[in-house]
Every structure is written in structure tokens, then in C-alpha cells.
Write an enzyme that holds these catalytic residues in place. Sequence first.
Site, PDB file in Angstrom:
ATOM      1  N   GLY A  80     -43.255 -33.475  51.026  1.00  0.00           N
ATOM      2  CA  GLY A  80     -41.934 -33.622  51.659  1.00  0.00           C
ATOM      3  C   GLY A  80     -42.069 -33.294  53.139  1.00  0.00           C
ATOM      4  N   ALA A  81     -43.194 -33.768  53.698  1.00  0.00           N
ATOM      5  CA  ALA A  81     -43.579 -33.365  55.054  1.00  0.00           C
ATOM      6  C   ALA A  81     -42.652 -33.897  56.137  1.00  0.00           C
ATOM      7  CB  ALA A  81     -45.002 -33.823  55.334  1.00  0.00           C
ATOM      8  N   ASP A  90     -36.474 -31.842  56.735  1.00  0.00           N
ATOM      9  CA  ASP A  90     -35.945 -30.899  57.699  1.00  0.00           C
ATOM     10  C   ASP A  90     -36.610 -29.522  57.640  1.00  0.00           C
ATOM     11  OD1 ASP A  90     -34.025 -31.690  59.457  1.00  0.00           O
ATOM     12  OD2 ASP A  90     -32.564 -30.243  58.640  1.00  0.00           O
ATOM     13  N   HIS A 136     -29.747 -15.466  47.943  1.00  0.00           N
ATOM     14  CA  HIS A 136     -30.015 -14.565  49.071  1.00  0.00           C
ATOM     15  C   HIS A 136     -29.272 -13.219  48.935  1.00  0.00           C
ATOM     16  CE1 HIS A 136     -31.874 -18.045  50.601  1.00  0.00           C
ATOM     17  NE2 HIS A 136     -30.873 -18.569  51.266  1.00  0.00           N
ATOM     18  N   ARG A 152     -28.102  -4.507  59.961  1.00  0.00           N
ATOM     19  CA  ARG A 152     -27.831  -5.877  60.418  1.00  0.00           C
ATOM     20  C   ARG A 152     -29.117  -6.697  60.309  1.00  0.00           C
ATOM     21  NH1 ARG A 152     -26.967  -6.207  65.914  1.00  0.00           N
ATOM     22  NH2 ARG A 152     -25.050  -5.016  65.795  1.00  0.00           N
ATOM     23  N   TYR A 198     -27.600   1.053  62.006  1.00  0.00           N
ATOM     24  CA  TYR A 198     -26.849   2.139  62.631  1.00  0.00           C
ATOM     25  C   TYR A 198     -25.950   2.844  61.635  1.00  0.00           C
ATOM     26  CZ  TYR A 198     -23.251  -1.520  63.404  1.00  0.00           C
ATOM     27  OH  TYR A 198     -22.347  -2.529  63.255  1.00  0.00           O
ATOM     28  N   LEU A 199     -25.710   4.106  61.969  1.00  0.00           N
ATOM     29  CA  LEU A 199     -24.927   4.949  61.090  1.00  0.00           C
ATOM     30  C   LEU A 199     -23.729   5.449  61.884  1.00  0.00           C
ATOM     31  CD1 LEU A 199     -24.823   6.538  58.383  1.00  0.00           C
ATOM     32  CD2 LEU A 199     -26.117   8.334  59.521  1.00  0.00           C
ATOM     33  N   ARG A 250     -11.887 -16.191  60.382  1.00  0.00           N
ATOM     34  CA  ARG A 250     -12.575 -15.164  59.593  1.00  0.00           C
ATOM     35  C   ARG A 250     -12.556 -15.463  58.103  1.00  0.00           C
ATOM     36  NH1 ARG A 250     -13.595 -10.427  62.431  1.00  0.00           N
ATOM     37  NH2 ARG A 250     -12.780 -10.452  64.537  1.00  0.00           N
TER      38      ARG A 250
END
Length: 493
Positions: A12-13, A16, A244, A379, A387-388, A473
Amino acid sequence: WNATSLSVVVVGASGDLAKKKIFPALFALFYEGLLPPEFHVFGFARSKLTDAEFRDVIASTLSCRISAREKCQEKQEEFLRRCFYSPGNYDSAVSFQELNRRMGEVEAASGKQRANRMFFLSIPPNVFIAAAGGAADHCSTKTGWTRVIVEKPFGRDSASSAALGRGLAAHLREDQIYRIDHYLGKELIENLTVLRFSNLVFEPLWSRQYIRNVQIVFSEDFGTEGRGGYFDQYGIMRDVIQNHLLQILALFAMEPPVSLAAEDIRNEKVKVLRSMRAVQLDDTVLGQYRSRRHGGRTLPGYLDDKTVPPGSLTPTFAACAMFINNARWDGVPFLLKAGKALHTRRAEIRVQFRHVPGNLYKHKFGPDLDSATNELVIRIQPKEAIYLKVNNKVPGLGLRLDTTRLDLQYQSAFNQKELPDAYERLLLDVVNGDKRLFIRADELEAAWELFTPLLHEIESRKIAPELYPYGSRGPVGAHYLAAKYNVRWGDLA
Ligand code: BG6
């Protein structure tokens, strides 16, 4: 390595994924000197290209990292000289025999006694098994290993995924199959187990005793844009959440594995997935983006995508609450949310901690104590960070409290301009036979079981998604879902 050549075949070269991810990742590994000296790439697809034309296609996809410009041009040329192309049909034995012949020729010319072969099946699901069969039956090497990388969609539900599994198993052993979930190759996901298991300060808090809820959020600020034909058959639940986000959840919530060996880690992931309750419809919100006028132009709705069938009910946004029925997580809502055409591009994990019992400073926070609880944010992208949020006294006379961050920004902390792409790590793992970051068959089965009843119900009842404007959002329903479990999405600030 010294006595063995490596051939990487991209089936499938001309697709995408191959152009955007696979070739650039192979080049990056080659550039870094991480591949064997006798390394070759073979493209296999239906288009009738010559080697030279194929090299032109690849050349247009290659670039060097900012930090690695040295000799970049030279290295690219060297890489391209190692690329070959063999046209053919995915269901044709003759085509694979021809590919095998060409590979044999190139490998023999390298003068190595042994050859390892690795196939990346980057093709539509309807030709998957045929191509896996072609590769395994006609192109397996006799002198080294043959490994096959497959990537989602692994079916549409439990039954079709099992059928696909049986199709693959007819040609390949489980140890030859590498099921990719590229999120597992992302730096911050790799780091998740390190964060948990090599620091004293996190793991003791990692349970229902201290954690109020966990949010795993994925958003993109673009729509399907021409990819609607593929997307419409799957929808966001199958495209992002069932794989995911659920994979992230499994790594986040699993018990400490016996060791870092692939089987030990995957045993724990399967266990936690199997402890979960299948997602319920009344714990789910579905959305689909509609067009919106913005800055003098119209941002197209999902149904305006020419590749999407008219009137499609496919969700481009979904949020759901999931629960793990074990001693560690009983009652803690895990909220998963994913959407396309939202206001921003971001993927992150948010861990909201409980209130401080008997908090002496309660009166300083007013009625909204929730916003004053600690929150750990991982993140994943962009601008990788951990971060906390902690409460502190604002310096000065008097006593005013404020929530500030203990902040680890990857780019500045590690002085790295660019992190390796997930595909680089994962392809290298296949070369090294490391399966830690690949999905095992029983894991896939457990993941489908959590979503299949819900997906069937949505489809058979033709449940209409809530419309949300492109760039917003997402649907308000997501807030009601969170409110049902006393949760406030943390990504609104
Ligand atoms: C893919 C999905 O698996 O992941 C896409 O099919 C999505 O719809 C993509 O855009 C997101 O990956 P990344 O690495 O760009 O966040």
C-alpha cells in the site's frame, strides 16, 4: 545484524499513511544509524511505477529534523538508492511471487547470508487478509524472521475483528503479527509507566482513595476533509476511542506488571480491560459537526464532505463514562472524549484528585472547592508536558491562596527541538522484536467487547448525533454527562 539484511515492504506504498508516516519514519531510523547496514525498502501497490518514479514519490515525503540537518541531502540520496518498487494486486499470488523474486535479487546482491523481512500492511480492510496471505505464503524468508505489521481498523465489532484474526492466523503465527496502535508509540504514553512506577509520589495516590475522576481527551481542530469515505464506515468511537484512548486508559489504570516484559505488561492491560463494564448508551454522548460561518468564510460541516454519504448519522464526536470494577478503581469515572472539528488540537490525560479532608483553608476557596483540588495533567500533544496544579499562598502580606502549576514542559526541560515520531519507535521495536507496545489478540478482543453492544445499539436504533458547530467545544451533552458523575471537564480553562 552483521550477517543479515533487512527488507521492509510497504504494502500500500502509494497510500496516505505510507507517505505521511512510514517512509519518513524509516528514513529517520536510517539517518540515525538504527537500521542494519544492508537495509532495503520495497514498495508494493497497484499503481504501475518504476523504481525511479517510486523514489521520486518517497523523496517528496522526506525531511530532516531541525537538529539533524548535517549531511541530510546525502543521507536522503543514499536512502532512496535503497528503495525499490514492485507493482501488483493485493490478491494475486503472481504479484507476490514477483515481489519475492525482486527481494531475493536485491538481498542476494547485498552479499548477506540471511535476510529478515518485515511487511507493513497499509491497505484497506477488504484486501487485508489476501495481502497478509500473499506476503506470508509467497514472500516469507527462509533464512531469518518474517514479521507483519497491521494497523486498525481491526474489524468493526467483536465478530468482524475475530474473523479478521482468524484470517491472519491462517497464514501467520501470533508472534509474527504486530498490531500497531500508534498512540502507544508517543513519547508521553511511553513515559506513563515510568512516571507511575519509578516515582514514589504518584503510585500511592493512584487509586479510588485519592483520585476523583480521570479524563482522557482527544480533540482535533480539523474535520474529515476528504477522508470521509473511510471515516464514515467507522465513526469516532472506532477511529479513536476504542483503540487510542482505551489503550491509554489501560496503561494508566493497570496494576503494576511483574516485569517490563511484553507479556507481563500486556497481561495487566488485558486484566484491567476485562474488569471494565461495557459502555452504556446512557453514559454516552454523540455529536457530529455542522458548518459554521467564521471570519467571512464557511467552515464545512461533516455532511458537506463529498465523500460522506448524505444524511449520515456517523458521530464525529463522542464522550463516554467508563468504570473499572476492581478494588483499585471501583466507582471512579473514567471519562473519554474525542472529537473532530473542535476548537483546538490536543490530546491529554487529566487526573482530578479528591478534596483535602478537613481542609484548614476551605474558607479561602469559597463555595467552589472542586476547582481547588489538585489536578495532574499529562499533555500528550502538542507541546508535550506534565503539570500538577497545586495550591499556594500568593506572596505578600495577608493570606490569599491561588492554584499554580508545578510544570514540566518537555521541549525546554529536555532541550529537544523535536521528539521522534511514534512510528519511528514502533518500527524500530518491530525490527528488534519488542512487542511491549503492540496489541495482543486477547487485548483486542477485550477492547471490542467493551464497545460492541453500544455500537450495535447506536446503529440499530439509528441514534442521531447532536450537532455542534465546526470549531466549537462540541455538543453540550458532554457537560451533562460529566455533571451526572459530578465531574467538570478540566480542559475548559
Ligand atoms: C488515527 C485516526 O488513528 O489517528 C485519525 O484514524 C486521527 O482520524 C489520527 O486523525 C490522530 O493521530 P495523531 O497522531 O495525529 O494525533
